[in-house]
Write a protein that holds these residues in place. Structure first.
Motif, PDB file in Angstrom:
ATOM      1  N   VAL A 108       0.853  -1.201   0.000  1.00  0.00           N
ATOM      2  CA  VAL A 108       0.000   0.000   0.000  1.00  0.00           C
ATOM      3  C   VAL A 108       0.885   1.246   0.000  1.00  0.00           C
ATOM      4  CG1 VAL A 108      -1.621   1.333   1.403  1.00  0.00           C
ATOM      5  CG2 VAL A 108      -1.945  -1.146   1.146  1.00  0.00           C
ATOM      6  N   LEU A 131      -6.176  -2.338  -4.876  1.00  0.00           N
ATOM      7  CA  LEU A 131      -5.762  -2.658  -3.510  1.00  0.00           C
ATOM      8  C   LEU A 131      -4.802  -3.847  -3.616  1.00  0.00           C
ATOM      9  CD1 LEU A 131      -8.904  -2.289  -1.214  1.00  0.00           C
ATOM     10  CD2 LEU A 131      -7.472  -0.552  -2.306  1.00  0.00           C
ATOM     11  N   SER A 135      -4.015  -6.487   1.495  1.00  0.00           N
ATOM     12  CA  SER A 135      -4.508  -5.235   2.082  1.00  0.00           C
ATOM     13  C   SER A 135      -6.026  -5.198   2.211  1.00  0.00           C
ATOM     14  CB  SER A 135      -4.032  -4.040   1.253  1.00  0.00           C
ATOM     15  OG  SER A 135      -4.724  -3.986   0.022  1.00  0.00           O
ATOM     16  N   TYR A 136      -6.716  -6.319   1.840  1.00  0.00           N
ATOM     17  CA  TYR A 136      -8.184  -6.300   1.939  1.00  0.00           C
ATOM     18  C   TYR A 136      -8.788  -7.674   2.235  1.00  0.00           C
ATOM     19  CZ  TYR A 136      -7.839  -8.125  -2.859  1.00  0.00           C
ATOM     20  OH  TYR A 136      -7.528  -8.878  -3.956  1.00  0.00           O
ATOM     21  N   THR A 146      -8.357   0.178   3.973  1.00  0.00           N
ATOM     22  CA  THR A 146      -7.389   0.373   2.881  1.00  0.00           C
ATOM     23  C   THR A 146      -8.004   1.216   1.768  1.00  0.00           C
ATOM     24  OG1 THR A 146      -6.495  -1.820   3.402  1.00  0.00           O
ATOM     25  CG2 THR A 146      -5.781  -0.814   1.337  1.00  0.00           C
TER      26      THR A 146
END
Ligand code: KIV
Length: 310
Positions: A108, A131, A135-136, A146
């Motif tokens: 990120v 993303l 990060s998700y 995020t």
């Protein structure tokens, strides 16, 4: 219809206006040469931003839109001025900017500054940020957090996540938080190890799975469904099954939009190209020729000449 910035629809003032935030514009909003004459230069008319509802309208009208990756100021500016409707700050920056072999290692914190540069440089295009892996996936809360960072710190207008109907609740939570989400199904590069490499997805009976994924994600509020490496017939069936626009990369021509990684499209990357890539330029050769000519000029004492000296 997507708002246009083609020369036909722009006034001369608009065409002369600086798009960039480089030295000529210097953040003043005035064309080069007008600095110091405040009040006399006509302010550049802002171009209408491409919005998610415009892409929806393109589908309703039976049209198509173009999407390219961009990871920096100048490509964003050039593609935006060329009329590309959507710019993707892809996690493909991992293997096209940062030198990794796959899209998995990019973070990120690495993508955010690229995203900011693209968003600051594109006056018209819708800027979508990927993303990155990790990060998700953990929870809807992680995805919302995020996504917020990409809209707030990256100045993106929307984000893209990879995965099928399993992520419907995640998409719902993000959309509720005000984050427009593009869903990426079919071959999802972040899962390349799980999928056993770069392989076409949605062949034969597997087509039904992709249709289910697309419908679940669109129902959850995704504004667009992107399909990668999917047979053209499957992609056409997915497109027909959802009201939202679709984008294809290696998914035939029945999708509303098409996307390519810009270094592939413009021939900057070397090596073998995927079957779905069409190259519109040979930047690798042009840049290499320019670098060789420059090197020879320097070594032979031909550069700098008197015209480049003070
Ligand atoms: O990151 C990327 O470039 C992408 C495209 C392959 C769609 O996700």
């Amino acid at each position: 219809m997507v708002p246009s910035n083609s020369p036909d629809s722009s006034t001369p003032a608009e065409l002369a206006a600086p798009y960039g935030n480089g030295p000529a514009a210097a953040g003043t909003g005035r064309a080069a040469g007008t600095a110091g004459s405040a009040g006399t230069a006509a302010a550049p008319k802002p171009l209408a931003r491409v919005r998610t509802h415009h892409l929806h309208q393109v589908k309703t009208d039976g049209g198509h839109f173009a999407m390219l990756t961009a990871y920096d100021q100048y490509t964003a500016e050039i593609f935006d001025q060329a009329g590309i409707e959507v710019l993707l700050v892809g996690d493909s920056a991992s293997n096209n900017v940062f030198g990794n072999e796959t899209s998995l290692p990019v973070t990120v914190d690495e993508l955010l500054p690229l995203c900011r540069a693209v968003a600051r440089s594109a006056r018209r295009a819708l800027v979508v940020a990927d993303l990155p892996f990790g990060s998700y996936e953990v929870s809807a809360q992680q995805a919302v957090a995020t996504g917020v960072r990409f809209l707030k710190e990256g100045l993106a207008h929307a984000v893209k996540i990879e995965g099928g109907k399993f992520y419907a609740d995640t998409v719902r939570a993000m959309v509720q938080a005000g984050i427009p989400v593009m869903a990426h199904i079919g071959f999802t590069p972040q899962s390349e190890h799980a999928l056993g490499g770069y392989r076409v997805q949605g062949r034969g009976d597997d087509a039904a799975r992709l249709i289910e994924d697309a419908v679940a994600l669109a129902d959850a509020g995704a504004f667009c469904v992107l399909m990668e490496m999917v047979p053209a017939a499957t992609a056409a069936a997915v497109d027909a099954a959802v009201d939202v626009p679709t984008v294809g990369i290696g998914a035939g021509n029945a999708t509303t939009g098409q996307v390519l990684v810009w270094q592939d499209m413009a021939g900057l990357r070397g090596g073998k190209m995927a079957k779905f890539v069409k190259q519109y330029a040979d930047l690798r050769t042009s840049l290499s020729d320019a670098a060789k000519a420059y090197g020879e000029d320097v070594r032979s004492g031909h550069f700098p000449g008197p015209e480049h000296s003070f």
